[in-house]
Design a protein around this motif. Structure first.
Motif, mmCIF file in Angstrom:
data_model
loop_
_atom_site.group_PDB
_atom_site.id
_atom_site.type_symbol
_atom_site.label_atom_id
_atom_site.label_comp_id
_atom_site.label_asym_id
_atom_site.label_seq_id
_atom_site.Cartn_x
_atom_site.Cartn_y
_atom_site.Cartn_z
ATOM 1 N N ARG A 1 0.829 -1.197 0.000
ATOM 2 C CA ARG A 1 0.000 0.000 0.000
ATOM 3 C C ARG A 1 0.869 1.256 0.000
ATOM 4 N N LYS A 2 1.996 1.189 0.692
ATOM 5 C CA LYS A 2 2.886 2.337 0.737
ATOM 6 C C LYS A 2 3.407 2.657 -0.665
ATOM 7 N N GLU A 3 3.678 1.624 -1.447
ATOM 8 C CA GLU A 3 4.151 1.831 -2.818
ATOM 9 C C GLU A 3 3.055 2.472 -3.669
ATOM 10 N N ASN A 4 1.784 2.089 -3.442
ATOM 11 C CA ASN A 4 0.673 2.694 -4.183
ATOM 12 C C ASN A 4 0.561 4.178 -3.876
ATOM 13 N N VAL A 5 0.761 4.544 -2.611
ATOM 14 C CA VAL A 5 0.697 5.946 -2.223
ATOM 15 C C VAL A 5 1.828 6.720 -2.896
ATOM 16 N N LYS A 6 3.035 6.140 -2.936
ATOM 17 C CA LYS A 6 4.159 6.802 -3.596
ATOM 18 C C LYS A 6 3.893 6.961 -5.093
ATOM 19 N N LYS A 7 3.273 5.953 -5.715
ATOM 20 C CA LYS A 7 2.923 6.063 -7.129
ATOM 21 C C LYS A 7 1.910 7.178 -7.342
ATOM 22 N N LEU A 108 -0.657 12.884 1.348
ATOM 23 C CA LEU A 108 -0.152 11.557 1.011
ATOM 24 C C LEU A 108 1.109 11.224 1.812
ATOM 25 N N ARG A 109 1.955 12.213 2.071
ATOM 26 C CA ARG A 109 3.144 11.963 2.893
ATOM 27 C C ARG A 109 2.754 11.597 4.322
ATOM 28 N N LYS A 110 1.713 12.253 4.832
ATOM 29 C CA LYS A 110 1.211 11.890 6.170
ATOM 30 C C LYS A 110 0.729 10.446 6.179
ATOM 31 N N THR A 111 0.079 10.044 5.091
ATOM 32 C CA THR A 111 -0.386 8.663 4.985
ATOM 33 C C THR A 111 0.794 7.700 5.006
ATOM 34 N N ILE A 112 1.851 8.034 4.277
ATOM 35 C CA ILE A 112 3.042 7.186 4.249
ATOM 36 C C ILE A 112 3.657 7.103 5.635
ATOM 37 N N SER A 113 3.797 8.250 6.300
ATOM 38 C CA SER A 113 4.409 8.218 7.634
ATOM 39 C C SER A 113 3.530 7.462 8.625
ATOM 40 N N GLU A 122 -6.508 -2.672 12.456
ATOM 41 C CA GLU A 122 -7.783 -1.945 12.387
ATOM 42 C C GLU A 122 -7.558 -0.464 12.125
ATOM 43 N N GLU A 123 -6.550 0.148 12.802
ATOM 44 C CA GLU A 123 -6.247 1.563 12.583
ATOM 45 C C GLU A 123 -5.795 1.794 11.152
ATOM 46 N N SER A 124 -4.959 0.896 10.659
ATOM 47 C CA SER A 124 -4.449 1.019 9.301
ATOM 48 C C SER A 124 -5.593 0.940 8.298
ATOM 49 N N GLU A 126 -8.770 1.634 8.816
ATOM 50 C CA GLU A 126 -9.603 2.827 8.919
ATOM 51 C C GLU A 126 -8.977 4.006 8.180
ATOM 52 N N LYS A 127 -7.668 4.195 8.351
ATOM 53 C CA LYS A 127 -6.960 5.291 7.680
ATOM 54 C C LYS A 127 -7.038 5.127 6.167
ATOM 55 N N ILE A 128 -6.780 3.921 5.696
ATOM 56 C CA ILE A 128 -6.794 3.663 4.256
ATOM 57 C C ILE A 128 -8.185 3.889 3.697
ATOM 58 N N GLU A 129 -9.220 3.406 4.395
ATOM 59 C CA GLU A 129 -10.592 3.603 3.933
ATOM 60 C C GLU A 129 -10.940 5.084 3.888
ATOM 61 N N GLU A 130 -10.482 5.839 4.901
ATOM 62 C CA GLU A 130 -10.732 7.282 4.934
ATOM 63 C C GLU A 130 -10.053 7.968 3.745
ATOM 64 N N ASN A 131 -8.819 7.618 3.458
ATOM 65 C CA ASN A 131 -8.090 8.213 2.336
ATOM 66 C C ASN A 131 -8.710 7.814 1.006
ATOM 67 N N GLU A 132 -9.154 6.565 0.904
ATOM 68 C CA GLU A 132 -9.813 6.119 -0.324
ATOM 69 C C GLU A 132 -11.121 6.874 -0.536
ATOM 70 N N TYR A 133 -11.861 7.116 0.552
ATOM 71 C CA TYR A 133 -13.106 7.872 0.455
ATOM 72 C C TYR A 133 -12.835 9.280 -0.066
ATOM 73 N N GLU A 134 -11.800 9.936 0.476
ATOM 74 C CA GLU A 134 -11.448 11.285 0.021
ATOM 75 C C GLU A 134 -11.066 11.283 -1.449
ATOM 76 N N LEU A 135 -10.311 10.296 -1.872
ATOM 77 C CA LEU A 135 -9.892 10.197 -3.260
ATOM 78 C C LEU A 135 -11.097 9.993 -4.175
ATOM 79 N N VAL A 136 -12.017 9.117 -3.786
ATOM 80 C CA VAL A 136 -13.214 8.876 -4.585
ATOM 81 C C VAL A 136 -14.067 10.141 -4.652
ATOM 82 N N ALA A 137 -14.195 10.854 -3.538
ATOM 83 C CA ALA A 137 -14.978 12.090 -3.522
ATOM 84 C C ALA A 137 -14.355 13.130 -4.446
#
Length: 175
Positions: A1-7, A108-113, A122-124, A126-137
């Motif tokens: 997932r970290k590689e996807n964020v960097k891409k 995105l850098r905050k997501t990577i860190s 579970e935290e991971s 939730e964070k990924i789902e939140e970021n995916e929601y923002e991206l879809v929006a």
């Protein structure tokens, strides 16, 4: 997932958004998202900032620049403004778009860190789902803007077709 964020970061850097609805940008400025940009109510220039000619010019509501609509379209694909719409020159538009890209990179850098800190699964998730929601929006908003641009283009084509049809009828009457 970290590689996807960097891409995703590299895609954002390489593919700037070129289709612009200035009303959305003006609303962001008015909401205070860009505190360094304020509405301008001073004197405007009397020559287009792009071609340096006079004529029918649109005044930027956020700086002293003026431009022909055709000239701004050489720089960006902009939705044709209605008379009551706010107008932005290409410099103000590019400034705001650069600010958006910077904010997206920071997010995105905050997501990577956050992923580097090894959170619980579970935290991971939730964070990924939140970021995916923002991206879809955000993508949904871009699609909506594209649809508006296409509708605007379709309306202009219908008007042109009607004019062409009228001209054909006039030509036939003259013969």
């Amino acid at each position: 997932r970290k590689e996807n964020v960097k891409k995703t970061i590299s895609v954002i850097e390489k593919a700037p958004l070129r289709i612009v609805d200035t009303m959305v940008l003006a609303e962001e400025v008015d909401s205070g998202r860009y505190p360094s940009i304020k509405r301008y109510d001073g004197e405007h220039a009397d020559k287009c900032i792009v071609c340096k000619k006079g004529g029918t010019l649109l005044c930027c509501d956020f700086c002293s620049n003026v431009t022909h609509f055709s000239c701004i379209r050489t720089k960006l694909v902009v939705k044709e403004p209605e008379p009551e719409d706010d107008f932005m020159c290409h410099k103000c538009i590019q400034y705001i778009l650069q600010r958006r890209v910077r904010a997206e990179k920071r997010r995105l850098r905050k997501t990577i860190s956050a992923l580097d800190k090894d959170p619980t699964p579970e935290e991971s998730k939730e964070k990924i789902e939140e970021n995916e929601y923002e991206l879809v929006a955000r993508r949904g908003l871009e699609v909506k803007q594209l649809i508006e641009l296409l509708e605007d283009a379709e309306n202009r084509l219908v008007e042109l077709a009607g004019t062409a049809e009228t001209n054909d009828i006039r030509r036939q009457l003259l013969i």
